[in-house]
Structure formats: structure tokens, C-alpha cells
Design a protein around this motif. Structure first.
Motif, short mmCIF file in Angstrom:
data_model
loop_
_atom_site.label_atom_id
_atom_site.label_comp_id
_atom_site.label_asym_id
_atom_site.label_seq_id
_atom_site.Cartn_x
_atom_site.Cartn_y
_atom_site.Cartn_z
N ALA A 122 34.94 35.68 -169.75
CA ALA A 122 35.19 36.64 -170.81
C ALA A 122 36.49 36.33 -171.55
O ALA A 122 37.57 36.31 -170.93
CB ALA A 122 35.24 38.06 -170.23
N ASN A 123 36.39 36.08 -172.86
CA ASN A 123 37.56 35.96 -173.73
C ASN A 123 38.50 34.86 -173.23
O ASN A 123 39.72 35.02 -173.22
CB ASN A 123 38.30 37.30 -173.81
N LEU A 233 31.64 35.63 -173.14
CA LEU A 233 31.94 36.78 -173.99
C LEU A 233 33.19 36.49 -174.82
O LEU A 233 34.14 35.89 -174.33
CB LEU A 233 32.20 38.03 -173.14
N ASN A 234 33.16 36.91 -176.06
CA ASN A 234 34.39 36.97 -176.85
C ASN A 234 34.22 38.01 -177.95
O ASN A 234 33.14 38.58 -178.12
CB ASN A 234 34.82 35.61 -177.38
N GLY A 235 35.31 38.28 -178.68
CA GLY A 235 35.27 39.24 -179.75
C GLY A 235 35.38 38.56 -181.11
O GLY A 235 35.90 37.45 -181.23
N ARG A 236 34.92 39.24 -182.11
CA ARG A 236 34.96 38.69 -183.48
C ARG A 236 36.38 38.35 -183.91
O ARG A 236 36.60 37.37 -184.62
CB ARG A 236 34.33 39.71 -184.44
N SER A 241 39.00 32.31 -179.81
CA SER A 241 38.09 32.15 -180.94
C SER A 241 36.84 31.37 -180.53
O SER A 241 36.74 30.85 -179.42
CB SER A 241 38.80 31.38 -182.06
N ASP A 242 35.90 31.28 -181.45
CA ASP A 242 34.67 30.54 -181.16
C ASP A 242 34.95 29.09 -180.76
O ASP A 242 34.27 28.53 -179.90
CB ASP A 242 33.75 30.56 -182.38
N ALA A 243 35.97 28.48 -181.37
CA ALA A 243 36.32 27.11 -181.02
C ALA A 243 36.81 27.00 -179.58
O ALA A 243 36.60 25.98 -178.92
CB ALA A 243 37.40 26.59 -181.98
N CYS A 244 37.45 28.07 -179.08
CA CYS A 244 37.89 28.09 -177.69
C CYS A 244 36.72 28.21 -176.72
O CYS A 244 36.75 27.67 -175.61
CB CYS A 244 38.83 29.28 -177.46
N ILE A 245 35.67 28.91 -177.14
CA ILE A 245 34.51 29.18 -176.30
C ILE A 245 33.51 28.03 -176.33
O ILE A 245 32.80 27.77 -175.36
CB ILE A 245 33.81 30.47 -176.77
N GLN A 259 28.90 37.83 -178.54
CA GLN A 259 30.13 38.16 -179.24
C GLN A 259 30.11 39.63 -179.66
O GLN A 259 29.15 40.11 -180.24
CB GLN A 259 30.32 37.29 -180.48
N PHE A 260 31.22 40.33 -179.39
CA PHE A 260 31.35 41.75 -179.73
C PHE A 260 31.94 41.89 -181.13
O PHE A 260 33.05 41.43 -181.41
CB PHE A 260 32.22 42.46 -178.69
N ALA A 261 31.18 42.55 -182.01
CA ALA A 261 31.49 42.56 -183.44
C ALA A 261 32.74 43.35 -183.79
O ALA A 261 33.37 43.10 -184.81
CB ALA A 261 30.30 43.12 -184.22
#
Length: 287
Positions: A122-123, A233-236, A241-245, A259-261
Motif C-alpha cells: 500500500a502506497n 494500492l495508491n492514491g490519485r 505515484s504511479d511511476a513508483c508503483i 487506485q483511490f480517486a
């Protein structure tokens, strides 16, 4: 170590499977994640155990240890101690938030724990260089005066200045937590301020430049070894960030990503009910 650094458990030890929660950091305490104890109630209740990492919160404080002491191996060994202490090493799930997801991924890829059934990351960034890059890109999106204040103070090493702290608060309100601070979050921040030993040794004292021992730390090369079903899991608006995930998503064989909006780095507080639904459903899906 003399024993596991265990802080809190919710639920019944006789449950068929336990969820071990690994908090972020390194250095902050686990209190900000207590909302995940919601998973210990209701029709699909499970045992939830919070791993309070050494060096913070209610665990052993070792302020005199050198930088070299605070290694990923130390935290993985302590996690293994916890599993053995509770007698759950043959049947458990793992939830790692932020740093907890990084160390969880390395633990799973390196140790191949036979009793692990499901993993939640998560995150979490897949590497600290990716994290630093993401934070700086988010800083670029802040008002120019905020950028200038933060960069000038970090360059000068004056992070205790009120101007720096106020500007950091503006950044955090957008990319760290977008709702009022919970009691658990306040308790975590207070504990970290009281003893920043681990954070300073591993990350340093700056928000946008990692100068501690983990500045080049990455788990990317071993992600293909994670064989269990994994939820990302990550947040908008997340610092992760998406690049990290993305490396997790590309390299872990059995993976899904949600992803949580409306969230940044703390969806378990920002969109609490939805997090419990998504995580609960993932943990109870039959293999």
C-alpha cells in the motif's frame, strides 16, 4: 534481538488466518494505521496484528546505535520474530504501508515465507530513488513561492525554521493526507518528533532529498520472486505515484492494482470504508 517488537493485536488468535500490518517510515510508529483494525470486526473478521518496528513508538529505542545498525535485514529479522512469537508463520497475510510495503516485498521475495497467503503493498515505492523523484515532481506542481521556500531551506539545512515547516504542511495537505489528522496520526507524528533516530539514519532530515543510508535502496530486482497473490494500492494524489508503483505491477506475477480517486498517501484514513472493502475482499478471495 531479544524478542519481537509487538505493539497491538485485534481479533481472535484462534482465527484461521492473521493479517500482519507493517507501518511506514522507517521511524514513525504504527498508530496512524489503527483504522485497519476495522478488518477485525464484522462477518469476515480476521486477526490484525500491528508490527511496531524497533526504534519507534512502544518498541525498543536504541538512540546510540550507529547508522549501520539500521538495515533492511534488521527489520526483516524482527518481522520473522513476530511471526514466530505469535505462532502464525504457517498461515498469515501481510499488509505493508509505504516503507512497510518495501520491506514487506523484500521479505517475501528474499525469504519466501511458506505460510504467506496474500500480500498487500500500500502506497509504497519500489525504490527510494523513485520516491525522491516522485516527491520532487509533486513539488514542481506546488505554487512557486512554496517551492522556493522548501528548496532554499533544504539547501541551507534549516529544516527547523517555521517557514519551512509551514510550507511543508501545505505540501503534506495535498500529497500526504487530505483529511484532518486523526488521533493516531497525531500520536505517530509526536512519537517521531520525540525520537527521530531511525528516520535520520535511514532517510535523513529532508523531505525532498534522501541523504540517509537507504538513499539508493531498491527492491525491484527481486520482485519476480513474489509468488503469492498481491494487491497494490495508491492514491490519485499520492507521493507514491504511479511511476513508483509500476515496477511492482510489471514484475510481480499475480498482481492487481487499485487506485483511490480521492486519496493521497493515507487512503486508509481518507477513504477508510472503501479501503476496508477492497482489502477485505482481496483477503477473502479463494485462491
Amino acid at each position: 534481538m531479544d524478542g519481537p517488537n509487538v505493539t497491538e493485536a485485534f481479533g481472535d488468535l484462534k482465527s484461521s488466518r492473521a493479517l500482519v500490518v507493517v507501518h511506514g517510515g522507517p521511524g514513525p510508529a504504527h498508530y496512524y494505521l489503527i483504522s485497519l483494525a476495522d478488518l477485525a470486526s464484522g462477518p469476515n473478521a480476521i486477526l490484525v496484528i500491528f508490527y511496531g518496528q524497533i526504534g519507534c513508538g512502544g518498541s525498543s529505542h536504541l538512540r546510540d546505535k550507529p547508522v549501520e545498525f539500521w538495515t533492511p535485514t534488521l527489520f526483516m529479522d524482527e518481522l520473522d520474530n513476530l511471526l514466530n512469537h505469535y505462532g502464525i508463520s504457517d498461515n498469515f497475510d501481510l499488509y505493508g504501508h509505504s516503507w512497510g510495503g518495501i520491506i514487506g516485498a523484500q521479505f517475501v521475495g528474499t525469504c519466501q515465507p511458506k505460510g504467506l497467503r496474500r500480500l498487500v503493498i500500500a502506497n509504497s515505492p519500489a525504490s527510494l530513488p523513485l520516491w525522491e523523484k516522485s516527491c520532487n515532481e509533486l513539488l514542481d506542481g506546488m505554487p512557486e513561492d512554496v517551492q522556493q521556500i522548501l528548496r532554499e531551506h533544504e539547501e541551507a539545512g534549516t529544516m527547523d525554521d517555521k517557514e519551512y515547516k509551514d510550507a511543508t504542511g501545505l505540501y503534506m495537505a495535498k500529497h500526504f493526507i487530505r483529511v484532518p489528522l486523526s488521533d493516531g496520526m497525531l500520536k505517530t507524528l509526536a512519537a517521531m518528533a520525540k525520537d527521530p533516530t531511525v528516520t535520520h539514519a535511514t532517510l535523513g532530515q529532508k523531505q525532498f532529498k534522501i541523504e540517509g543510508s537507504l538513499k539508493t535502496y531498491s527492491v525491484i530486482s527481486g520482485l519476480h520472486k513474489i509468488a503469492v497473490p498481491t494487491l497494490l494500492l495508491n492514491g490519485r494524489y499520492d507521493e507514491a505515484s504511479d511511476a513508483c508503483i509500476m515496477p511492482f505491477f510489471e514484475r510481480i506475477p499475480k498482481v492487481r492494482w487499485y487506485q483511490f480517486a480521492e486519496s493521497s498517501h493515507m487512503p486508509h484514513l481518507e477513504e477508510r470504508d472503501l479501503v476496508m472493502k477492497i482489502v477485505g475482499e482481496f483477503l477473502h478471495v479463494h485462491d
